[in-house]
Scaffold this motif. Structure first.
Motif, mmCIF file in Angstrom:
data_model
loop_
_atom_site.group_PDB
_atom_site.id
_atom_site.type_symbol
_atom_site.label_atom_id
_atom_site.label_comp_id
_atom_site.label_asym_id
_atom_site.label_seq_id
_atom_site.Cartn_x
_atom_site.Cartn_y
_atom_site.Cartn_z
ATOM 1 N N THR A 64 13.319 5.447 11.075
ATOM 2 C CA THR A 64 11.799 5.992 10.923
ATOM 3 C C THR A 64 11.658 6.632 9.495
ATOM 4 O O THR A 64 12.413 7.621 9.396
ATOM 5 N N CYS A 65 10.958 6.109 8.651
ATOM 6 C CA CYS A 65 10.599 6.773 7.440
ATOM 7 C C CYS A 65 10.034 8.258 7.498
ATOM 8 O O CYS A 65 9.191 8.386 8.157
ATOM 9 N N PRO A 66 10.534 9.297 7.020
ATOM 10 C CA PRO A 66 10.279 10.646 6.959
ATOM 11 C C PRO A 66 8.830 10.846 6.176
ATOM 12 O O PRO A 66 8.152 11.748 6.456
ATOM 13 N N ASN A 67 8.533 9.889 5.198
ATOM 14 C CA ASN A 67 7.430 10.006 4.500
ATOM 15 C C ASN A 67 6.055 9.538 5.186
ATOM 16 O O ASN A 67 5.079 9.876 4.983
ATOM 17 N N CYS A 68 6.023 8.178 5.655
ATOM 18 C CA CYS A 68 5.121 7.764 6.121
ATOM 19 C C CYS A 68 4.999 7.182 7.602
ATOM 20 O O CYS A 68 4.156 6.757 8.107
ATOM 21 N N GLY A 69 6.296 7.063 8.172
ATOM 22 C CA GLY A 69 6.574 6.847 9.546
ATOM 23 C C GLY A 69 6.623 5.590 9.809
ATOM 24 O O GLY A 69 6.850 5.008 11.085
ATOM 25 N N ARG B 250 15.302 3.399 0.452
ATOM 26 C CA ARG B 250 14.065 3.349 -0.164
ATOM 27 C C ARG B 250 13.216 2.811 0.963
ATOM 28 O O ARG B 250 13.375 1.752 1.261
ATOM 29 N N CYS B 251 12.214 3.320 1.429
ATOM 30 C CA CYS B 251 11.136 2.801 2.138
ATOM 31 C C CYS B 251 10.446 1.335 1.733
ATOM 32 O O CYS B 251 9.988 1.477 0.641
ATOM 33 N N PRO B 252 10.351 0.277 2.539
ATOM 34 C CA PRO B 252 9.916 -0.851 2.020
ATOM 35 C C PRO B 252 8.374 -0.779 1.827
ATOM 36 O O PRO B 252 7.841 -1.578 1.149
ATOM 37 N N LYS B 253 7.898 0.409 2.545
ATOM 38 C CA LYS B 253 6.520 0.291 2.522
ATOM 39 C C LYS B 253 5.747 1.564 1.449
ATOM 40 O O LYS B 253 4.897 1.314 0.691
ATOM 41 N N CYS B 254 6.347 2.586 1.600
ATOM 42 C CA CYS B 254 5.860 3.665 0.682
ATOM 43 C C CYS B 254 6.843 3.944 -0.565
ATOM 44 O O CYS B 254 6.456 4.594 -1.536
ATOM 45 N N HIS B 255 7.899 3.208 -0.388
ATOM 46 C CA HIS B 255 8.679 3.181 -1.652
ATOM 47 C C HIS B 255 9.386 4.541 -2.018
ATOM 48 O O HIS B 255 9.780 4.712 -3.014
HETATM 49 ZN ZN LIG Z 1 7.677 5.274 4.033
#
Ligand SMILES: [Zn+2]
Length: 76
Positions: free
Chosen positions: A29-34, A58-63
């Motif tokens: 789970t991404c800590p920035n955007c979930g 690096r999150c594929p969604k929020c980078h």
């Molecule tokens: Zn993210």
């Protein structure tokens, strides 16, 4: 050939299928955007493992790069 391919080369077809299914149930789970991404989709492999590690990528969604908490999601 990546590390996952190398490991899976030693597995039987049946074990390979089980390892893939299990890896898909480990969710980071991404800590920035979930956003939730499975370990399998990240190109990883997690089989017969336990615990709740954190992995940095690096999150594929929020980078945003951050420590993603990994948890088992058995319902997938
Ligand atoms: Zn993210």
């Amino acid at each position: 050939m990546g590390m996952r391919s190398f490991v899976m080369w030693f597995m039987s077809a049946k074990t390979r299928a089980a390892a893939e299914a299990e890896s898909r149930q480990w969710i980071a789970t991404c800590p920035n955007c979930g956003t939730q991404t499975s370990i399998w989709d990240l190109g990883g492999l997690r089989y017969k493992a336990s615990g709740s590690p954190s992995i940095g990528f690096r999150c594929p969604k929020c980078h945003e790069r951050g420590m993603h908490k990994v948890a088992w999601r058995a319902s997938a």
